[in-house]
Design a protein around this motif. Structure first.
Motif, PDB file in Angstrom:
ATOM      1  N   GLU A 112      20.047  43.102 -28.900  1.00  0.00           N
ATOM      2  CA  GLU A 112      20.389  42.575 -27.585  1.00  0.00           C
ATOM      3  C   GLU A 112      19.387  43.037 -26.525  1.00  0.00           C
ATOM      4  N   LYS A 113      18.843  44.239 -26.683  1.00  0.00           N
ATOM      5  CA  LYS A 113      17.845  44.745 -25.737  1.00  0.00           C
ATOM      6  C   LYS A 113      16.542  43.952 -25.829  1.00  0.00           C
ATOM      7  N   LYS A 114      16.207  43.472 -27.029  1.00  0.00           N
ATOM      8  CA  LYS A 114      14.972  42.708 -27.223  1.00  0.00           C
ATOM      9  C   LYS A 114      15.077  41.314 -26.615  1.00  0.00           C
ATOM     10  N   GLN A 115      16.267  40.750 -26.599  1.00  0.00           N
ATOM     11  CA  GLN A 115      16.438  39.396 -26.073  1.00  0.00           C
ATOM     12  C   GLN A 115      16.451  39.415 -24.549  1.00  0.00           C
ATOM     13  N   SER A 116      15.907  38.358 -23.966  1.00  0.00           N
ATOM     14  CA  SER A 116      15.888  38.214 -22.516  1.00  0.00           C
ATOM     15  C   SER A 116      16.825  37.063 -22.138  1.00  0.00           C
ATOM     16  N   ALA A 117      17.839  37.360 -21.340  1.00  0.00           N
ATOM     17  CA  ALA A 117      18.781  36.328 -20.913  1.00  0.00           C
ATOM     18  C   ALA A 117      18.071  35.282 -20.061  1.00  0.00           C
ATOM     19  N   PHE A 118      17.169  35.730 -19.210  1.00  0.00           N
ATOM     20  CA  PHE A 118      16.428  34.810 -18.354  1.00  0.00           C
ATOM     21  C   PHE A 118      15.601  33.842 -19.197  1.00  0.00           C
ATOM     22  N   GLN A 119      14.905  34.384 -20.200  1.00  0.00           N
ATOM     23  CA  GLN A 119      14.062  33.541 -21.056  1.00  0.00           C
ATOM     24  C   GLN A 119      14.915  32.530 -21.830  1.00  0.00           C
ATOM     25  N   THR A 120      16.074  32.967 -22.306  1.00  0.00           N
ATOM     26  CA  THR A 120      16.973  32.070 -23.037  1.00  0.00           C
ATOM     27  C   THR A 120      17.440  30.930 -22.138  1.00  0.00           C
ATOM     28  N   LEU A 121      17.837  31.256 -20.906  1.00  0.00           N
ATOM     29  CA  LEU A 121      18.285  30.226 -19.975  1.00  0.00           C
ATOM     30  C   LEU A 121      17.156  29.254 -19.638  1.00  0.00           C
ATOM     31  N   ARG A 122      15.950  29.769 -19.410  1.00  0.00           N
ATOM     32  CA  ARG A 122      14.819  28.909 -19.083  1.00  0.00           C
ATOM     33  C   ARG A 122      14.498  27.962 -20.233  1.00  0.00           C
ATOM     34  N   MET A 123      14.547  28.466 -21.465  1.00  0.00           N
ATOM     35  CA  MET A 123      14.265  27.614 -22.624  1.00  0.00           C
ATOM     36  C   MET A 123      15.326  26.528 -22.773  1.00  0.00           C
ATOM     37  N   ASN A 124      16.579  26.889 -22.557  1.00  0.00           N
ATOM     38  CA  ASN A 124      17.652  25.894 -22.655  1.00  0.00           C
ATOM     39  C   ASN A 124      17.514  24.825 -21.579  1.00  0.00           C
ATOM     40  N   ARG A 125      17.164  25.247 -20.350  1.00  0.00           N
ATOM     41  CA  ARG A 125      16.954  24.269 -19.287  1.00  0.00           C
ATOM     42  C   ARG A 125      15.801  23.334 -19.623  1.00  0.00           C
ATOM     43  N   ALA A 126      14.715  23.901 -20.147  1.00  0.00           N
ATOM     44  CA  ALA A 126      13.550  23.090 -20.509  1.00  0.00           C
ATOM     45  C   ALA A 126      13.898  22.116 -21.632  1.00  0.00           C
ATOM     46  N   ASN A 127      14.671  22.573 -22.621  1.00  0.00           N
ATOM     47  CA  ASN A 127      15.073  21.699 -23.727  1.00  0.00           C
ATOM     48  C   ASN A 127      15.914  20.531 -23.225  1.00  0.00           C
ATOM     49  N   VAL A 128      16.835  20.811 -22.315  1.00  0.00           N
ATOM     50  CA  VAL A 128      17.673  19.739 -21.772  1.00  0.00           C
ATOM     51  C   VAL A 128      16.831  18.765 -20.959  1.00  0.00           C
ATOM     52  N   LYS A 129      15.898  19.297 -20.177  1.00  0.00           N
ATOM     53  CA  LYS A 129      15.065  18.461 -19.313  1.00  0.00           C
ATOM     54  C   LYS A 129      14.130  17.561 -20.122  1.00  0.00           C
ATOM     55  N   LEU A 130      13.602  18.080 -21.227  1.00  0.00           N
ATOM     56  CA  LEU A 130      12.580  17.362 -21.981  1.00  0.00           C
ATOM     57  C   LEU A 130      13.117  16.616 -23.201  1.00  0.00           C
ATOM     58  N   ILE A 131      14.424  16.552 -23.364  1.00  0.00           N
ATOM     59  CA  ILE A 131      14.982  15.934 -24.574  1.00  0.00           C
ATOM     60  C   ILE A 131      14.580  14.465 -24.692  1.00  0.00           C
ATOM     61  N   GLY A 132      14.586  13.718 -23.577  1.00  0.00           N
ATOM     62  CA  GLY A 132      14.225  12.301 -23.627  1.00  0.00           C
ATOM     63  C   GLY A 132      12.758  12.108 -23.959  1.00  0.00           C
ATOM     64  N   VAL A 133      11.877  12.922 -23.371  1.00  0.00           N
ATOM     65  CA  VAL A 133      10.445  12.817 -23.622  1.00  0.00           C
ATOM     66  C   VAL A 133      10.143  13.130 -25.083  1.00  0.00           C
ATOM     67  N   ARG A 134      10.789  14.152 -25.613  1.00  0.00           N
ATOM     68  CA  ARG A 134      10.552  14.547 -27.007  1.00  0.00           C
ATOM     69  C   ARG A 134      11.041  13.467 -27.972  1.00  0.00           C
ATOM     70  N   GLU A 135      12.186  12.851 -27.676  1.00  0.00           N
ATOM     71  CA  GLU A 135      12.681  11.770 -28.529  1.00  0.00           C
ATOM     72  C   GLU A 135      11.720  10.585 -28.508  1.00  0.00           C
ATOM     73  N   LYS A 136      11.180  10.276 -27.333  1.00  0.00           N
ATOM     74  CA  LYS A 136      10.232   9.174 -27.203  1.00  0.00           C
ATOM     75  C   LYS A 136       8.964   9.448 -28.004  1.00  0.00           C
ATOM     76  N   ARG A 137       8.448  10.683 -27.908  1.00  0.00           N
ATOM     77  CA  ARG A 137       7.249  11.053 -28.661  1.00  0.00           C
ATOM     78  C   ARG A 137       7.493  10.990 -30.164  1.00  0.00           C
ATOM     79  N   ALA A 138       8.680  11.461 -30.598  1.00  0.00           N
ATOM     80  CA  ALA A 138       9.007  11.429 -32.026  1.00  0.00           C
ATOM     81  C   ALA A 138       9.103   9.986 -32.520  1.00  0.00           C
ATOM     82  N   LYS A 139       9.668   9.113 -31.696  1.00  0.00           N
ATOM     83  CA  LYS A 139       9.790   7.702 -32.059  1.00  0.00           C
ATOM     84  C   LYS A 139       8.413   7.054 -32.159  1.00  0.00           C
ATOM     85  N   GLU A 140       7.544   7.366 -31.186  1.00  0.00           N
ATOM     86  CA  GLU A 140       6.185   6.818 -31.219  1.00  0.00           C
ATOM     87  C   GLU A 140       5.408   7.350 -32.414  1.00  0.00           C
ATOM     88  N   ALA A 141       5.591   8.625 -32.754  1.00  0.00           N
ATOM     89  CA  ALA A 141       4.910   9.203 -33.909  1.00  0.00           C
ATOM     90  C   ALA A 141       5.385   8.542 -35.192  1.00  0.00           C
TER      91      ALA A 141
END
Length: 154
Positions: A112-141
């Motif tokens: 638990e000391k090694k994990q960063s709560a801030f980093q986890t939240l930022r990654m989750n926000r980024a994943n939610v924000k970029l989900i549509g772009v990533r799906e589009k790229r996967a479809k194009e690929a």
């Protein structure tokens, strides 16, 4: 807007329409018998809905409704025997019971000391924000793999 979502029904300004429906109280009837109604609130959890429905049912069971005309009592009014034993309540009518969880303090593990709560939240926000772009790229690929060497020019 979020202010109304997290509060207990009485402190937020009233009960939701779903809570009234589950307790068997009409919206206009609720306003006439002293129950506050807040159409802006939404029930986010089943537990709070059930707790507020129980509070409404308890309130209704203790409620004594006096008829407008003593000679002509209507359907929802209390009986003559209930009216004779009625007394005026003072103080808080139905105090809100706060439920606290019994969690005890514990030692923080090395993992638990090694994990960063801030980093986890930022990654989750980024994943939610970029989900549509990533799906589009996967479809194009996938389409590019099917077409071979043909690519679109922009």
């Amino acid at each position: 807007k979020q202010w109304y979502q997290r509060r207990v029904a009485i402190t937020a300004g009233g009960f939701t329409l779903d809570e009234l429906k589950a307790a068997g109280v009409n919206r206009k009837q609720a306003l006439s018998i002293g129950i506050a109604v807040d159409h802006r609130r939404k029930n986010r959890s089943q537990e709070s809905l059930q707790a507020n429905v129980l509070r409404l049912k308890e309130y209704k069971s203790k409620l004594i409704i006096f008829p407008r005309k003593a000679s002509k009592p209507k359907k929802g009014d209390s009986t003559q025997a209930e009216l004779e034993v009625a007394t005026q309540m003072t103080g808080p009518i139905q105090p809100i019971k706060q439920v606290w969880s019994d969690t005890k303090a514990r030692v923080i593990t090395d993992e638990e000391k090694k994990q960063s709560a801030f980093q986890t939240l930022r990654m989750n926000r980024a994943n939610v924000k970029l989900i549509g772009v990533r799906e589009k790229r996967a479809k194009e690929a996938a389409e590019d793999d099917g077409l071979g060497s043909k690519k679109k020019k922009k």
